[in-house]
Design a protein around this motif. Structure first.
Motif, mmCIF file in Angstrom:
data_model
loop_
_atom_site.group_PDB
_atom_site.id
_atom_site.type_symbol
_atom_site.label_atom_id
_atom_site.label_comp_id
_atom_site.label_asym_id
_atom_site.label_seq_id
_atom_site.Cartn_x
_atom_site.Cartn_y
_atom_site.Cartn_z
ATOM 1 N N ALA A 79 0.857 -1.189 0.000
ATOM 2 C CA ALA A 79 0.000 0.000 0.000
ATOM 3 C C ALA A 79 0.886 1.229 0.000
ATOM 4 O O ALA A 79 1.985 1.213 0.552
ATOM 5 N N ALA A 150 -4.907 2.438 3.824
ATOM 6 C CA ALA A 150 -3.786 1.499 3.823
ATOM 7 C C ALA A 150 -3.898 0.514 4.988
ATOM 8 O O ALA A 150 -3.602 -0.672 4.835
ATOM 9 N N PRO A 155 -1.691 -4.401 4.176
ATOM 10 C CA PRO A 155 -0.602 -4.735 3.247
ATOM 11 C C PRO A 155 0.548 -5.399 3.988
ATOM 12 O O PRO A 155 0.685 -5.261 5.197
ATOM 13 N N LEU A 158 3.812 -1.072 4.005
ATOM 14 C CA LEU A 158 3.217 0.238 3.720
ATOM 15 C C LEU A 158 4.344 1.188 3.338
ATOM 16 O O LEU A 158 5.323 1.336 4.074
ATOM 17 N N MET A 188 2.867 -3.011 11.939
ATOM 18 C CA MET A 188 2.923 -2.768 10.493
ATOM 19 C C MET A 188 4.363 -2.558 10.033
ATOM 20 O O MET A 188 5.159 -1.912 10.713
ATOM 21 N N ILE A 190 6.727 -0.653 7.728
ATOM 22 C CA ILE A 190 6.580 0.650 7.077
ATOM 23 C C ILE A 190 7.917 1.127 6.524
ATOM 24 O O ILE A 190 8.925 1.134 7.227
#
Ligand code: ADP
Ligand code: ADP
Length: 228
Positions: A79, A150, A155, A158, A188, A190
């Motif tokens: 994302a 997102a 995902p 990200l 997440m 990132i």
């Protein structure tokens, strides 16, 4: 194995006026659950690097793998959040509609979609604005919608490209704390790109520093985040 692996990436743009080496030789990797910042001054190739990772641009040489698979086009498990929040949201859809849209490409029941959208909107603090349209919101709130979209999509990674460069200082500080919370509380993965060294040090567990002068330099800094 790393979640994302970038090896000896090089990108040369060819045009009628000549060639530009946008990326010299970049290698780095990130593991699942990491928050990695890429920082460097304007023109050092950050956007080019991200476009290659996102499968939107073909590198001149080198290799990119996501979860062990070579990236040859936009990976469905990725994302993206860009600086231009206004342009990434659909003006004819409400906040809820914008967040839900990418989920329609996943095989999910309507109730599962609703659960993911509600959860993401709560995570970014927008549960009170689900029926608003993007143009009714401030820039900072619009960027929260893009982030919620997102989050709901879940995902593997990200990617955020200077996401807060266009918002005021206070809004930016709030959004940076939101990114930290999404990383810490939800695990997440990132990849955050910025030209702001302070922002990269505040956010990143690891910072990849790119600079173009006098020659290609790439440095990896490990940063110990103080516990909250
Ligand atoms: P950053 O995002 O760090 O500012 P960019 O990736 O946008 O860096 O640009 C890196 C270099 O590549 C710059 O010198 C820029 O002028 C050049 N560049 C970027 N896009 C193109 C393009 N489409 N054609 C030719 N040169 C480009
Ligand atoms: P920020 O407050 O994060 O700096 P902006 O500068 O984008 O956000 O927006 C300032 C104000 O202008 C917001 O409160 C918003 O209501 C209004 N605004 C922004 N974009 C639009 C738009 N496309 N149409 C109408 N009003 C807008």
């Amino acid at each position: 194995r790393p979640l994302l692996n970038v090896e000896h990436l090089r990108k040369v743009y060819e045009s009628s006026t000549g060639t530009v080496e946008a990326i010299g030789d970049i290698s780095f990797s990130m593991t699942s659950g990491e928050l990695v910042c890429i920082v460097g001054p304007s023109g050092c190739g950050k956007t080019t690097l991200l476009k290659c990772i996102a499968g939107l641009l073909r590198p001149t040489s080198g290799a990119i793998a996501l979860d062990g698979r070579a990236v040859t086009g936009p990976p469905p498990s990725m994302a993206l959040v860009f600086q231009e929040y206004g342009r990434s949201l659909y003006p004819w859809l409400t906040v809820r509609g914008n967040v839900e849209l990418p989920l329609k490409h996943k095989k999910l029941s309507a109730s599962e979609r609703t659960r993911l959208v509600d959860d993401a909107l709560a995570a970014v603090g927008l549960d009170h604005a689900t029926a608003s349209y993007p143009w009714q919101l401030s820039g900072g709130m619009q960027q929260r919608v893009a982030i919620a979209r997102a989050v709901a999509y879940q995902p593997e990674v990200l990617i955020m490209d200077e996401p807060f460069a266009a918002v005021d200082a206070q809004t930016r500080a709030d959004l940076e704390d939101l990114v930290r919370a999404l990383h810490r509380e939800r695990g997440m993965s990132i990849l955050f790109v910025t030209h702001d060294i302070d922002e990269s040090v505040y956010l990143g567990e690891r910072v990849v520093v790119l600079s173009k002068s006098p020659t290609w330099v790439q440095e990896d800094l490990a940063i110990d985040l103080a516990p909250e």
